[in-house]
Write an enzyme that holds these catalytic residues in place. Sequence first.
Site, PDB file in Angstrom:
ATOM      1  CB  SER A 130      -0.912   0.037   1.232  1.00 51.66           C
ATOM      2  OG  SER A 130      -1.699   1.220   1.228  1.00 51.66           O
ATOM      3  CE  LYS A 187      -2.832  -2.562  -0.489  1.00 51.09           C
ATOM      4  NZ  LYS A 187      -3.837  -2.342  -1.536  1.00 51.09           N
ATOM      5  CG  HIS A 190      -4.856  -0.899   3.815  1.00 44.31           C
ATOM      6  ND1 HIS A 190      -5.077  -0.346   2.558  1.00 44.31           N
ATOM      7  CD2 HIS A 190      -3.981  -0.064   4.421  1.00 44.31           C
ATOM      8  CE1 HIS A 190      -4.390   0.760   2.434  1.00 44.31           C
ATOM      9  NE2 HIS A 190      -3.719   0.959   3.548  1.00 44.31           N
ATOM     10  CG  ASN A 191      -7.175  -1.699  -0.596  1.00 48.05           C
ATOM     11  OD1 ASN A 191      -6.188  -1.399   0.076  1.00 48.05           O
ATOM     12  ND2 ASN A 191      -7.080  -1.968  -1.879  1.00 48.05           N
ATOM     13  CD  GLU A 194      -7.483   3.281  -0.062  1.00 50.59           C
ATOM     14  OE1 GLU A 194      -7.740   3.510  -1.263  1.00 50.59           O
ATOM     15  OE2 GLU A 194      -6.506   2.595   0.303  1.00 50.59           O
TER      16      GLU A 194
END
Length: 485
Positions: A130, A187, A190-191, A194
């Site tokens: 990232s 990940k 995480h997105n 986001e």
Amino acid sequence: MENLAEIGVTGLAVMGRNLARNLARHGYTVAIHNRSYAKTQSLIDEAGGEGTFIPSESTEDFVASLARPRKVIIMVKAGAATDAVIDELVPLLDEGDIIIDCGNAHFPDTIRREAALAAKGLHFVGSGVSGGEEGALNGPAIMPGGSPESYKWLGPIFENISAKAGPAGDVPCCTYVGPNGAGHFVKMVHNGIEYADMQLIAEAYDLLRLGLGASAAEIADIFTQWNSGDLESFLIDVTATVLGHVDNVTGKAFVDIILDEAEQKGTGRWTVQNALDLGVPITGIAEATFARALSGSVPQRQAARAALPADAEPFAVITDVDARQAFIEDVRLALYASKVVAYSQGFDQIAAASAENDWNIDRGAMARIWRGGCIIRARFLDRITEAYERNPELPLLLADPYFTGEVAKGVAAWRRVVVQAATHGVPVPAFASSLSYYDGVRADRLPAALIQAQRDFFGAHTYHRVDRAGTFHVEWTGDHTESEV
């Protein structure tokens, strides 16, 4: 070949190119390859002086240029393209070699690939990366999964090239996440966080625009001020820059000439789909994902604008200086509280998936490596790291004493903001759903009891009682007698 590369990158679009340059800048000899050799040559021409590269035109030469155990980073489009590259590499590799997928692969694909390659004696590492183009070049947050053995070889390299955080700026934003698909899963979450973070910021911008009658430039100043406090983060900083930008063609605020249709590549959807499978309520992330879908529902929006009444009070622009500051502070507090909810929900999802897949993911370590390099890097990730250091088994991030106190400071403002938005017909799905989650998770009793009774009525799905153990059912179509089943 005498001079062998310590690591290789195949796929030299912007991310792959920048990651290769980052490796070379840190002193590694890097083998590079691309299906079209023009991109390989372009990298050498433009950045060859940054370090030592070994370019190859063929996959065979590329693999031959790597020292054992070979470490091959794949940076191509997720899906079939990744499988095609793996299939091309496997016959050229030897037992113990390592293939690393640093793209945004869906974690079930990573689990499948890892199992297939392990059967061939090869290591497969699904690694989240990232930070976008800049992060890949100057230091991203890196989230590798795979076997612990593979991390012994990759860890020193990835920790070296990752972003650095911590008080002294020397803590690598990279750590071993867990087996098989754990890295790509983290990940993905995480997105998802986001998505929620960006939607909440957009809702705050919209409220300031309508409630204050403020220009984009004025709101940019507000976000700049916010970025010096608890809300300090990469995304708040980006927002201030975007809102302060003027379109070169029209001279208007840049944000006002962009079509209001937010696109997505799929990681948000994957996050929500997985949360449904796990039964984890990530309401803020889900609403943010649906908000993007709504923005792109052009025919529906056109039909609605022509037909649906608002029956809402017009926003009377606040002109009193003190009242304006109070409104700005309310929005700031609501934004902070909602952001905490989004992160809390994301960490709940990581915990659930870790238990489901036996990954043993350290949530505190994830917060620690997200403090630098990545898109959601923010000041309060230090506080999240500390929360999990205090209690690694923390059942709910919101229940940590620090966050309980911080969110409590903003609850009244949060409610005022959601009420005002509803009163004036301003959509705030992420603010509102986050507040509803907050109220739901803290409630003494939820109306779910009625839902379970309904389920027992029409489907004999049974229920549990509050006053004694056991599983029960009522004969709803008969004499309403209760029996234990």
